[in-house]
Write a protein that holds these residues in place. Structure first.
Motif, PDB file in Angstrom:
ATOM      1  N   HIS A 278      46.785 -31.824  -6.150  1.00  0.00           N
ATOM      2  CA  HIS A 278      47.955 -31.709  -7.019  1.00  0.00           C
ATOM      3  C   HIS A 278      47.703 -30.684  -8.128  1.00  0.00           C
ATOM      4  CE1 HIS A 278      50.323 -34.744  -5.088  1.00  0.00           C
ATOM      5  NE2 HIS A 278      49.426 -35.685  -5.298  1.00  0.00           N
ATOM      6  N   LEU A 279      46.503 -30.706  -8.677  1.00  0.00           N
ATOM      7  CA  LEU A 279      46.155 -29.736  -9.711  1.00  0.00           C
ATOM      8  C   LEU A 279      46.185 -28.308  -9.171  1.00  0.00           C
ATOM      9  CD1 LEU A 279      43.270 -31.651 -11.490  1.00  0.00           C
ATOM     10  CD2 LEU A 279      45.471 -30.990 -12.501  1.00  0.00           C
ATOM     11  N   LYS A 280      45.763 -28.138  -7.946  1.00  0.00           N
ATOM     12  CA  LYS A 280      45.793 -26.804  -7.315  1.00  0.00           C
ATOM     13  C   LYS A 280      47.231 -26.292  -7.247  1.00  0.00           C
ATOM     14  CE  LYS A 280      44.589 -24.378  -3.072  1.00  0.00           C
ATOM     15  NZ  LYS A 280      44.029 -24.503  -1.721  1.00  0.00           N
ATOM     16  N   SER A 281      48.160 -27.137  -6.839  1.00  0.00           N
ATOM     17  CA  SER A 281      49.574 -26.738  -6.769  1.00  0.00           C
ATOM     18  C   SER A 281      50.129 -26.430  -8.149  1.00  0.00           C
ATOM     19  CB  SER A 281      50.411 -27.844  -6.121  1.00  0.00           C
ATOM     20  OG  SER A 281      50.046 -28.009  -4.780  1.00  0.00           O
ATOM     21  N   LEU A 282      49.774 -27.246  -9.128  1.00  0.00           N
ATOM     22  CA  LEU A 282      50.243 -27.022 -10.497  1.00  0.00           C
ATOM     23  C   LEU A 282      49.678 -25.717 -11.071  1.00  0.00           C
ATOM     24  CD1 LEU A 282      49.983 -30.688 -11.820  1.00  0.00           C
ATOM     25  CD2 LEU A 282      52.093 -29.393 -11.417  1.00  0.00           C
ATOM     26  N   LYS A 283      48.420 -25.419 -10.754  1.00  0.00           N
ATOM     27  CA  LYS A 283      47.811 -24.160 -11.209  1.00  0.00           C
ATOM     28  C   LYS A 283      48.494 -22.963 -10.546  1.00  0.00           C
ATOM     29  CE  LYS A 283      43.567 -25.012 -10.225  1.00  0.00           C
ATOM     30  NZ  LYS A 283      42.131 -24.918  -9.999  1.00  0.00           N
ATOM     31  N   GLN A 284      48.754 -23.052  -9.242  1.00  0.00           N
ATOM     32  CA  GLN A 284      49.402 -21.952  -8.529  1.00  0.00           C
ATOM     33  C   GLN A 284      50.803 -21.681  -9.077  1.00  0.00           C
ATOM     34  OE1 GLN A 284      49.089 -23.276  -4.463  1.00  0.00           O
ATOM     35  NE2 GLN A 284      47.211 -22.115  -4.128  1.00  0.00           N
ATOM     36  N   ALA A 285      51.454 -22.727  -9.564  1.00  0.00           N
ATOM     37  CA  ALA A 285      52.793 -22.579 -10.138  1.00  0.00           C
ATOM     38  C   ALA A 285      52.736 -22.086 -11.582  1.00  0.00           C
ATOM     39  CB  ALA A 285      53.539 -23.912 -10.063  1.00  0.00           C
ATOM     40  N   GLY A 286      51.540 -21.985 -12.137  1.00  0.00           N
ATOM     41  CA  GLY A 286      51.401 -21.531 -13.516  1.00  0.00           C
ATOM     42  C   GLY A 286      51.691 -22.600 -14.548  1.00  0.00           C
ATOM     43  N   LEU A 287      51.699 -23.858 -14.121  1.00  0.00           N
ATOM     44  CA  LEU A 287      52.024 -24.963 -15.022  1.00  0.00           C
ATOM     45  C   LEU A 287      50.808 -25.541 -15.722  1.00  0.00           C
ATOM     46  CD1 LEU A 287      54.578 -26.743 -12.685  1.00  0.00           C
ATOM     47  CD2 LEU A 287      55.096 -25.408 -14.734  1.00  0.00           C
ATOM     48  N   VAL A 288      49.620 -25.268 -15.176  1.00  0.00           N
ATOM     49  CA  VAL A 288      48.392 -25.849 -15.682  1.00  0.00           C
ATOM     50  C   VAL A 288      47.307 -24.771 -15.720  1.00  0.00           C
ATOM     51  CG1 VAL A 288      46.559 -27.510 -15.093  1.00  0.00           C
ATOM     52  CG2 VAL A 288      48.920 -28.177 -14.850  1.00  0.00           C
ATOM     53  N   ALA A 289      46.466 -24.829 -16.737  1.00  0.00           N
ATOM     54  CA  ALA A 289      45.300 -23.951 -16.831  1.00  0.00           C
ATOM     55  C   ALA A 289      44.054 -24.832 -16.911  1.00  0.00           C
ATOM     56  CB  ALA A 289      45.396 -23.067 -18.067  1.00  0.00           C
ATOM     57  N   GLU A 290      42.934 -24.261 -16.514  1.00  0.00           N
ATOM     58  CA  GLU A 290      41.687 -25.024 -16.544  1.00  0.00           C
ATOM     59  C   GLU A 290      40.655 -24.314 -17.408  1.00  0.00           C
ATOM     60  OE1 GLU A 290      39.737 -23.307 -12.428  1.00  0.00           O
ATOM     61  OE2 GLU A 290      40.571 -25.322 -12.427  1.00  0.00           O
ATOM     62  N   ARG A 291      39.749 -25.145 -17.952  1.00  0.00           N
ATOM     63  CA  ARG A 291      38.655 -24.622 -18.767  1.00  0.00           C
ATOM     64  C   ARG A 291      37.390 -25.367 -18.361  1.00  0.00           C
ATOM     65  NH1 ARG A 291      35.997 -26.422 -23.146  1.00  0.00           N
ATOM     66  NH2 ARG A 291      37.426 -28.164 -23.464  1.00  0.00           N
ATOM     67  N   PRO A 292      36.500 -24.673 -17.626  1.00  0.00           N
ATOM     68  CA  PRO A 292      35.240 -25.325 -17.250  1.00  0.00           C
ATOM     69  C   PRO A 292      34.302 -25.430 -18.446  1.00  0.00           C
ATOM     70  CG  PRO A 292      35.416 -23.137 -16.233  1.00  0.00           C
ATOM     71  CD  PRO A 292      36.633 -23.347 -17.077  1.00  0.00           C
ATOM     72  N   GLU A 293      33.624 -26.563 -18.530  1.00  0.00           N
ATOM     73  CA  GLU A 293      32.615 -26.778 -19.567  1.00  0.00           C
ATOM     74  C   GLU A 293      31.534 -27.686 -18.993  1.00  0.00           C
ATOM     75  OE1 GLU A 293      32.549 -29.256 -23.559  1.00  0.00           O
ATOM     76  OE2 GLU A 293      33.787 -27.458 -23.765  1.00  0.00           O
ATOM     77  N   GLY A 294      30.404 -27.084 -18.688  1.00  0.00           N
ATOM     78  CA  GLY A 294      29.331 -27.855 -18.061  1.00  0.00           C
ATOM     79  C   GLY A 294      29.766 -28.364 -16.703  1.00  0.00           C
ATOM     80  N   ARG A 295      29.620 -29.658 -16.499  1.00  0.00           N
ATOM     81  CA  ARG A 295      30.011 -30.256 -15.216  1.00  0.00           C
ATOM     82  C   ARG A 295      31.493 -30.631 -15.164  1.00  0.00           C
ATOM     83  NH1 ARG A 295      25.632 -34.572 -13.339  1.00  0.00           N
ATOM     84  NH2 ARG A 295      25.196 -33.245 -11.549  1.00  0.00           N
ATOM     85  N   ASN A 296      32.163 -30.556 -16.273  1.00  0.00           N
ATOM     86  CA  ASN A 296      33.569 -30.944 -16.337  1.00  0.00           C
ATOM     87  C   ASN A 296      34.490 -29.731 -16.340  1.00  0.00           C
ATOM     88  OD1 ASN A 296      33.237 -33.800 -16.532  1.00  0.00           O
ATOM     89  ND2 ASN A 296      32.609 -33.537 -18.652  1.00  0.00           N
TER      90      ASN A 296
END
Length: 109
Positions: free
Chosen positions: A51-69
């Motif tokens: 679901h997150l992948k679809s939301l990211k592809q739609a430009g609705l969600v961004a991610e920020r990696p930090e360590g293992r999270n």
């Protein structure tokens, strides 16, 4: 004119009720991890990731990696195609209702 690709992607992303619920949880949080999204959702972590992948592809969600999270946050600009599309039809319906109001006044003296 309205671009069809972005609006289609946004509408498809938000059409799924589970994905919409994930998006709403992200919107209500400053940032949130997959583990936090999975907890109490009744959905597997793998499904949340899809679901997150679809939301990211739609430009609705961004991610920020930090360590293992990886932290997810809502991207309000991602809703712009939907807002533009609805604004376009808002003008259409306001004009139609104004015409109907005029017609009803003419019929009922």
């Amino acid at each position: 004119m309205i671009e069809t690709a972005p609006i289609t992607t946004v509408m498809r992303a938000l059409a799924d009720p589970t994905r919409r619920a994930v998006f709403e949880r992200i919107v209500s949080a400053d940032e949130i991890t997959v583990a936090e999204l999975t907890r109490g959702s009744g959905v597997t972590q793998g499904a949340i990731s899809q679901h997150l992948k679809s939301l990211k592809q739609a430009g609705l969600v961004a991610e920020r990696p930090e360590g293992r999270n990886v932290y997810y946050r809502a991207e309000p600009e991602g809703l712009a195609p939907l807002f533009d599309w609805m604004s376009h039809y808002g003008v259409f319906w306001r004009n139609r209702f104004a015409d109907l109001r005029t017609l009803l006044k003419e019929i009922d003296p």
